[in-house]
Motif scaffolding. Structure first.
Motif, PDB file in Angstrom:
ATOM      1  N   ALA A 135       0.813  -1.213   0.000  1.00 18.71           N
ATOM      2  CA  ALA A 135       0.000   0.000   0.000  1.00 18.71           C
ATOM      3  C   ALA A 135       0.847   1.264   0.000  1.00 18.71           C
ATOM      4  CB  ALA A 135      -0.942   0.001   1.200  1.00 18.71           C
ATOM      5  N   SER A 136       2.039   1.193   0.599  1.00 17.49           N
ATOM      6  CA  SER A 136       2.881   2.392   0.675  1.00 17.49           C
ATOM      7  C   SER A 136       3.356   2.861  -0.696  1.00 17.49           C
ATOM      8  CB  SER A 136       4.092   2.130   1.578  1.00 17.49           C
ATOM      9  OG  SER A 136       5.034   1.273   0.955  1.00 17.49           O
ATOM     10  N   THR A 137       3.220   2.028  -1.731  1.00 11.95           N
ATOM     11  CA  THR A 137       3.608   2.427  -3.088  1.00 11.95           C
ATOM     12  C   THR A 137       2.465   3.091  -3.843  1.00 11.95           C
ATOM     13  OG1 THR A 137       3.001   0.302  -4.108  1.00 11.95           O
ATOM     14  CG2 THR A 137       5.217   0.480  -3.176  1.00 11.95           C
ATOM     15  N   ASP A 138       1.272   3.129  -3.243  1.00  9.80           N
ATOM     16  CA  ASP A 138       0.136   3.774  -3.889  1.00  9.80           C
ATOM     17  C   ASP A 138       0.417   5.270  -4.040  1.00  9.80           C
ATOM     18  OD1 ASP A 138      -2.654   5.325  -3.504  1.00  9.80           O
ATOM     19  OD2 ASP A 138      -3.035   3.378  -4.435  1.00  9.80           O
ATOM     20  N   PRO A 139       0.022   5.890  -5.169  1.00  9.39           N
ATOM     21  CA  PRO A 139       0.270   7.324  -5.354  1.00  9.39           C
ATOM     22  C   PRO A 139      -0.272   8.191  -4.228  1.00  9.39           C
ATOM     23  CG  PRO A 139      -0.424   6.333  -7.416  1.00  9.39           C
ATOM     24  CD  PRO A 139      -0.574   5.270  -6.372  1.00  9.39           C
ATOM     25  N   GLY A 140      -1.353   7.740  -3.595  1.00  8.86           N
ATOM     26  CA  GLY A 140      -1.918   8.514  -2.500  1.00  8.86           C
ATOM     27  C   GLY A 140      -1.161   8.387  -1.200  1.00  8.86           C
ATOM     28  N   LEU A 141      -0.203   7.459  -1.142  1.00 12.49           N
ATOM     29  CA  LEU A 141       0.553   7.230   0.094  1.00 12.49           C
ATOM     30  C   LEU A 141       2.056   7.355  -0.090  1.00 12.49           C
ATOM     31  CD1 LEU A 141      -1.423   4.131   1.422  1.00 12.49           C
ATOM     32  CD2 LEU A 141      -1.339   6.375   2.525  1.00 12.49           C
ATOM     33  N   ARG A 142       2.524   7.375  -1.333  1.00 13.81           N
ATOM     34  CA  ARG A 142       3.955   7.301  -1.619  1.00 13.81           C
ATOM     35  C   ARG A 142       4.748   8.420  -0.945  1.00 13.81           C
ATOM     36  NH1 ARG A 142       4.276   6.882  -7.581  1.00 13.81           N
ATOM     37  NH2 ARG A 142       3.295   4.867  -7.202  1.00 13.81           N
TER      38      ARG A 142
END
Length: 362
Positions: A135-142
């Motif tokens: 999930a940490s690679t999601d654009p909203g979390l990166r």
């Protein structure tokens, strides 16, 4: 070092932990809300923010071990949000769940006045550990998640599933064997058995496996105990002869091996194919090159649900440019094996664990 010492003090002496606990509602993108528990340290100064993800279990954020961990983190000087993940409490395994939980949880935490501005850290346990990384690679979390701490996650889903059936795992040319925790088999069967080609009619077996896993969650006891044998036998009576052949691979009586080893391996392979065909994003290696966060991995050497070699494999798969570490310890596990820490080893293991805490809470 001070934060690690405070964490240990809070973890070992829970009766003396003085933190604030607040039940909160986290707004969701669809307009709904999800429950969560916010743990805050004493004092008025803003603290670093952390989101903690529980694993796939019925108790979810109410599990005693997670409560103890979260309170100790708050005692170390952190603001800790543990969001409820309803899908995981219902024992549903889907890749998008962590992302759907983390994005609003991180936004909520960053909006609290008690939390320092900037990014947040994420701690994940078991299935939640791997999916915190994904999930940490999601654009909203990166650009939001600065650190991911993972306890007991998997890297190669096929290898992890094979170990759940056979107890065999390996790393760097060395082979290991354990008595696997059946909980993992039950969860996988509950979610994906009927998706295996040729097993579309095994829905009743999947439902029985789901109920057995849910009961283990309600009891909060090791799923491999003999206490579950009456439940397994009762479920078996409700199945057809063909269904029983599969059931015997999933839920043999206490002390009995998992049926025919060749058939067990074949079922593990078929389940792996079905899982990854249905949800390819369950494979974390697909997004490893995109990781930006600092990564701290830990695993119990005696873990019988997901073997410790999976965290070693995760560490090796991480980009070398990252600030990363991995610790294998004998002090904790999902479900313990036969080995125990001898008195003379406590000093070494304790120091290793303290160093892990320093890296995680830095």
């Amino acid at each position: 070092m001070i934060r690690a010492a405070r964490f240990l003090g809070g973890y070992l002496r829970q009766e003396r932990v003085r933190v604030r606990e607040e039940e909160v509602l986290v707004p969701m993108p669809d307009g709904g809300e999800v429950e969560g528990t916010l743990y805050l340290p004493r004092g008025a100064r803003p603290a670093p923010g952390w989101v903690v993800l529980h694993g796939v279990s019925v108790p979810g954020r109410r599990h005693e071990s997670l409560l103890r961990f979260s309170r100790a983190m708050a005692a170390s000087g952190a603001a800790v949000l543990v969001p409820d993940v309803p899908a995981w409490r219902a024992l549903r395994v889907r890749s998008e769940t962590a992302r759907a939980a983390l994005i609003p949880a991180a936004a909520y935490l960053r909006g609290r006045p008690e939390v320092l501005p900037g990014g947040v850290g994420v701690v994940g346990f078991s299935f939640g550990a791997t999916h915190a990384l994904i999930a940490s690679t999601d654009p909203g979390l990166r650009d939001v998640v600065r650190t991911v701490v993972g306890f007991g996650g998997y890297c190669d889903l096929r290898r992890a599933i094979a170990c759940m059936f056979t107890g065999e795992h390996e790393w760097d040319g060395r082979r290991y064997r354990l008595d696997p925790d059946p909980y993992g088999r039950w969860i996988l069967a509950a979610n994906y058995l009927a998706a295996v080609p040729g097993m579309e009619g095994m829905g009743r077996v999947a439902r029985e496996a789901h109920e057995l896993a849910a009961e283990a969650g309600r009891r909060r006891t090791f799923a491999g105990e003999a206490d579950y044998d009456p439940l397994k036998a009762a479920a078996r009576e409700r199945l057809s002869p063909e269904e029983r052949e599969v059931w015997d691979l999933l839920a043999p009586p206490f002390g009995a091996p998992v049926g025919d080893p060749a058939r067990a391996r074949a079922l593990a392979d078929a389940l792996s194919d079905a899982v990854l065909a249905a949800d390819p994003e369950l494979d974390p290696r697909r997004v490893m090159p995109e990781l930006r966060a600092r990564v701290v991995l830990a695993h119990g050497e005696a873990d019988r649900l997901i073997p410790f070699t999976e965290s070693l494999r995760t560490y090796a798969a991480l980009p070398e440019r990252l600030d990363r570490s991995v610790t294998v310890t004998r002090l904790f596990a999902h479900s313990t094996g036969s080995s125990a820490v001898r008195a003379v080893e406590y000093g070494v293991e304790g120091l290793r664990f303290f160093q892990l805490l320093r890296r995680a809470l830095r």
